[in-house]
Design a protein around this motif. Structure first.
Motif, PDB file in Angstrom:
ATOM      1  N   ALA A  46      -2.943   8.842  -5.737  1.00  0.00           N
ATOM      2  CA  ALA A  46      -3.564   9.672  -6.274  1.00  0.00           C
ATOM      3  C   ALA A  46      -2.216   9.308  -7.769  1.00  0.00           C
ATOM      4  O   ALA A  46      -2.659   9.437  -9.163  1.00  0.00           O
ATOM      5  N   ASP A  47      -1.245   8.423  -7.303  1.00  0.00           N
ATOM      6  CA  ASP A  47      -0.121   8.058  -8.298  1.00  0.00           C
ATOM      7  C   ASP A  47      -0.654   7.353  -9.253  1.00  0.00           C
ATOM      8  O   ASP A  47      -1.475   6.334  -8.892  1.00  0.00           O
ATOM      9  N   GLY A  48      -0.960   7.371 -10.704  1.00  0.00           N
ATOM     10  CA  GLY A  48      -1.202   6.543 -11.948  1.00  0.00           C
ATOM     11  C   GLY A  48      -2.468   7.401 -12.625  1.00  0.00           C
ATOM     12  O   GLY A  48      -2.043   6.232 -13.343  1.00  0.00           O
ATOM     13  N   ALA A  49      -2.956   8.007 -11.600  1.00  0.00           N
ATOM     14  CA  ALA A  49      -3.708   8.699 -12.201  1.00  0.00           C
ATOM     15  C   ALA A  49      -3.648   9.207 -13.440  1.00  0.00           C
ATOM     16  O   ALA A  49      -4.285   9.234 -15.006  1.00  0.00           O
ATOM     17  N   VAL A  50      -2.640  10.449 -13.530  1.00  0.00           N
ATOM     18  CA  VAL A  50      -2.362  10.955 -14.041  1.00  0.00           C
ATOM     19  C   VAL A  50      -1.658  10.297 -15.592  1.00  0.00           C
ATOM     20  O   VAL A  50      -1.701   9.905 -16.892  1.00  0.00           O
ATOM     21  N   GLY A  51      -1.248   8.453 -15.161  1.00  0.00           N
ATOM     22  CA  GLY A  51      -0.222   8.116 -16.407  1.00  0.00           C
ATOM     23  C   GLY A  51      -1.343   6.895 -16.995  1.00  0.00           C
ATOM     24  O   GLY A  51      -1.443   6.484 -18.166  1.00  0.00           O
ATOM     25  N   ILE A  52      -2.752   6.349 -16.613  1.00  0.00           N
ATOM     26  CA  ILE A  52      -3.574   6.219 -17.178  1.00  0.00           C
ATOM     27  C   ILE A  52      -4.330   7.378 -18.347  1.00  0.00           C
ATOM     28  O   ILE A  52      -4.686   6.806 -18.784  1.00  0.00           O
ATOM     29  N   ILE A  95       4.216   5.741 -10.658  1.00  0.00           N
ATOM     30  CA  ILE A  95       4.049   5.091 -11.646  1.00  0.00           C
ATOM     31  C   ILE A  95       3.352   6.164 -13.061  1.00  0.00           C
ATOM     32  O   ILE A  95       3.629   5.575 -13.700  1.00  0.00           O
ATOM     33  N   ASP A  96       3.527   7.500 -12.315  1.00  0.00           N
ATOM     34  CA  ASP A  96       3.089   8.119 -13.543  1.00  0.00           C
ATOM     35  C   ASP A  96       4.198   8.317 -14.242  1.00  0.00           C
ATOM     36  O   ASP A  96       4.407   8.566 -15.530  1.00  0.00           O
ATOM     37  N   VAL A  97       4.991   8.638 -13.432  1.00  0.00           N
ATOM     38  CA  VAL A  97       6.847   8.439 -14.832  1.00  0.00           C
ATOM     39  C   VAL A  97       6.655   7.533 -15.636  1.00  0.00           C
ATOM     40  O   VAL A  97       6.988   7.690 -16.772  1.00  0.00           O
ATOM     41  N   THR A  98       6.867   6.404 -15.017  1.00  0.00           N
ATOM     42  CA  THR A  98       6.523   4.973 -16.182  1.00  0.00           C
ATOM     43  C   THR A  98       5.824   5.467 -17.332  1.00  0.00           C
ATOM     44  O   THR A  98       5.968   4.974 -18.519  1.00  0.00           O
ATOM     45  N   MET A  99       4.485   5.253 -16.796  1.00  0.00           N
ATOM     46  CA  MET A  99       2.845   5.746 -17.572  1.00  0.00           C
ATOM     47  C   MET A  99       3.494   6.049 -19.125  1.00  0.00           C
ATOM     48  O   MET A  99       3.033   6.273 -19.762  1.00  0.00           O
ATOM     49  N   GLU A 100       3.181   7.674 -18.078  1.00  0.00           N
ATOM     50  CA  GLU A 100       3.840   8.954 -19.093  1.00  0.00           C
ATOM     51  C   GLU A 100       4.807   8.649 -20.285  1.00  0.00           C
ATOM     52  O   GLU A 100       4.482   8.947 -21.000  1.00  0.00           O
ATOM     53  N   THR A 101       5.759   7.908 -19.299  1.00  0.00           N
ATOM     54  CA  THR A 101       7.096   7.951 -20.925  1.00  0.00           C
ATOM     55  C   THR A 101       6.725   7.002 -21.663  1.00  0.00           C
ATOM     56  O   THR A 101       7.227   7.256 -22.859  1.00  0.00           O
ATOM     57  N   ALA A 102       6.157   5.664 -21.439  1.00  0.00           N
ATOM     58  CA  ALA A 102       5.584   4.470 -21.836  1.00  0.00           C
ATOM     59  C   ALA A 102       5.032   5.012 -23.307  1.00  0.00           C
ATOM     60  O   ALA A 102       4.942   4.595 -24.205  1.00  0.00           O
ATOM     61  N   ALA A 103       3.707   5.414 -22.544  1.00  0.00           N
ATOM     62  CA  ALA A 103       2.363   6.128 -23.719  1.00  0.00           C
ATOM     63  C   ALA A 103       3.098   6.571 -24.471  1.00  0.00           C
ATOM     64  O   ALA A 103       2.853   7.416 -26.000  1.00  0.00           O
ATOM     65  N   LYS A 104       4.099   7.718 -24.229  1.00  0.00           N
ATOM     66  CA  LYS A 104       4.866   8.769 -25.782  1.00  0.00           C
ATOM     67  C   LYS A 104       6.010   8.175 -25.995  1.00  0.00           C
ATOM     68  O   LYS A 104       6.024   8.990 -27.491  1.00  0.00           O
ATOM     69  N   THR A 105       6.555   6.781 -26.038  1.00  0.00           N
ATOM     70  CA  THR A 105       7.594   6.187 -26.832  1.00  0.00           C
ATOM     71  C   THR A 105       7.330   4.820 -27.159  1.00  0.00           C
ATOM     72  O   THR A 105       7.699   4.847 -28.282  1.00  0.00           O
TER      73      THR A 105
END
Length: 345
Positions: A285-291, A260-270
């Motif tokens: 804990a997947d998703g916490a960094v993305g959030i 989840i983090d990969v998709t959320m982080e790149t979405a936030a960046k792009t």
């Protein structure tokens, strides 16, 4: 110690699975050769978890799950073959109350499962922690709501889930009207042989055009992509309301791929337009960094509440970051998403 009942019509598979679980510190209190025996064994031994085969004589895994949930509700992990038929049957079992799925390597009877013994033990422990009393989201969430509302343009929603997630993801997406014209990215921790079937299921049960992601795919409003099993799904480009994804087999994160983090982080960046991140039921804990990344980029964030989660792990870790805007029950998540993209009056 976690206590398990192992159900499979193959003596070989029952032995292999039981040996793996026992070596991982899980006590196998009973074995069953078909669904009828499984129902009786669960009632007698009251285990913490059941591993359930799909295709069996007398009573199959789908029927057994339904009977167990009616008589002695217990977390069930489905073990299914890498086939279209196996995937479809497994989703039926998830509808009946099963918590999660693990694919059998190499077919119905294979020593290949031994090579995935850590995955099996971890998955069984995760499912054993599930709260079967959480049930399914209410039927009200399956009807798209607020069709007459007006929404901001070019909004994207990223949804992440793990253990217990498929039914909740379906409920959430079903509650989003096509008129909201969202771009939706879904990351559900699931074996690679099941994500295509999951996407087709969502496509047939929601107003959105849903498909399993392929490398280089682009989507616009009213479309959704499901991350392909065993591949990270990164947002690689965004322009004029359309986004593009890139699939990679980069190193696992949190022991999973897709993460989840990969998709959320790149979405936030792009993505420069409105962005909403949603984390649903699951272990880890997947998703916490993305959030955190989505919140840091000016997006809005939602987590499923503990009472309606099968496993309150992923949402809990996200909430602990202090970057979650709303904590909602499963059947309130769709409305929560819409509130983030509704035009102010």
């Amino acid at each position: 110690m976690t206590r398990a009942v192992v159900v499979d019509d193959s003596h070989f598979m029952r032995t292999v699975i039981s040996d793996i679980l026992e070596s991982g510190g899980i006590e196998v209190v009973a074995q069953a050769t078909d669904g009828r025996e499984a129902v009786s064994a669960v009632a007698e031994h009251e285990p913490d978890v059941v591993t359930m085969d799909v295709e069996m004589p007398e009573m199959n895994g789908i029927e057994a799950v339904a009977a167990i949930m009616d008589e002695t509700p217990t977390p069930v992990l489905m073990l299914s073959a890498h086939t279209e038929k196996g995937a479809e049957a497994t989703f039926e079992a998830l509808d009946r109350g099963a918590i999660d799925v693990l694919a059998k390597p190499g077919g119905e009877v294979s020593t290949g499962i031994s090579a995935h013994k850590d995955d099996l033990v971890d998955k069984v422990r995760s499912v054993a922690r599930a709260d079967v009393s959480a049930g399914t989201p209410s039927d009200s969430a399956t009807t798209p709501i607020e069709r007459d509302e007006t929404y901001v343009e070019n909004a994207t929603v990223v949804i992440g889930a793990s253990t217990g997630g498929p039914r909740v993801v379906e409920s959430v997406l079903s509650g989003l009207p096509r008129s909201a014209n969202l771009r939706v990215l879904i990351v559900q921790h699931m074996p690679d042989s099941f994500t295509d079937r999951f996407a087709k299921r969502l496509d047939g049960r929601t107003e959105y055009d849903v498909r399993e992601a392929r490398d280089g795919d682009r989507i616009g409003g009213g479309e959704a992509l499901v991350a392909r099993g065993d591949y990270h799904m990164a947002v690689s480009n965004y322009a004029k309301g359309r986004l593009r994804v890139r699939l990679t087999q980069d190193e696992q994160r949190h022991g999973v791929r897709p993460a989840i983090d990969v998709t959320m982080e790149t979405a936030a960046k792009t993505i420069s337009d409105p962005l909403t991140g949603v984390v649903l039921t699951g272990m880890g804990a997947d998703g916490a960094v993305g959030i955190e990344a989505i919140k840091g980029a000016g997006g809005q964030t939602i987590a499923q509440d503990e009472a309606t989660c099968s496993v309150f792990g992923i949402p809990a870790r996200a909430i602990e970051t202090g970057c979650v805007d709303e904590v909602l029950p499963a059947d309130g998540v769709s409305g929560g998403i819409l509130s983030t993209v509704r035009k102010p009056t």
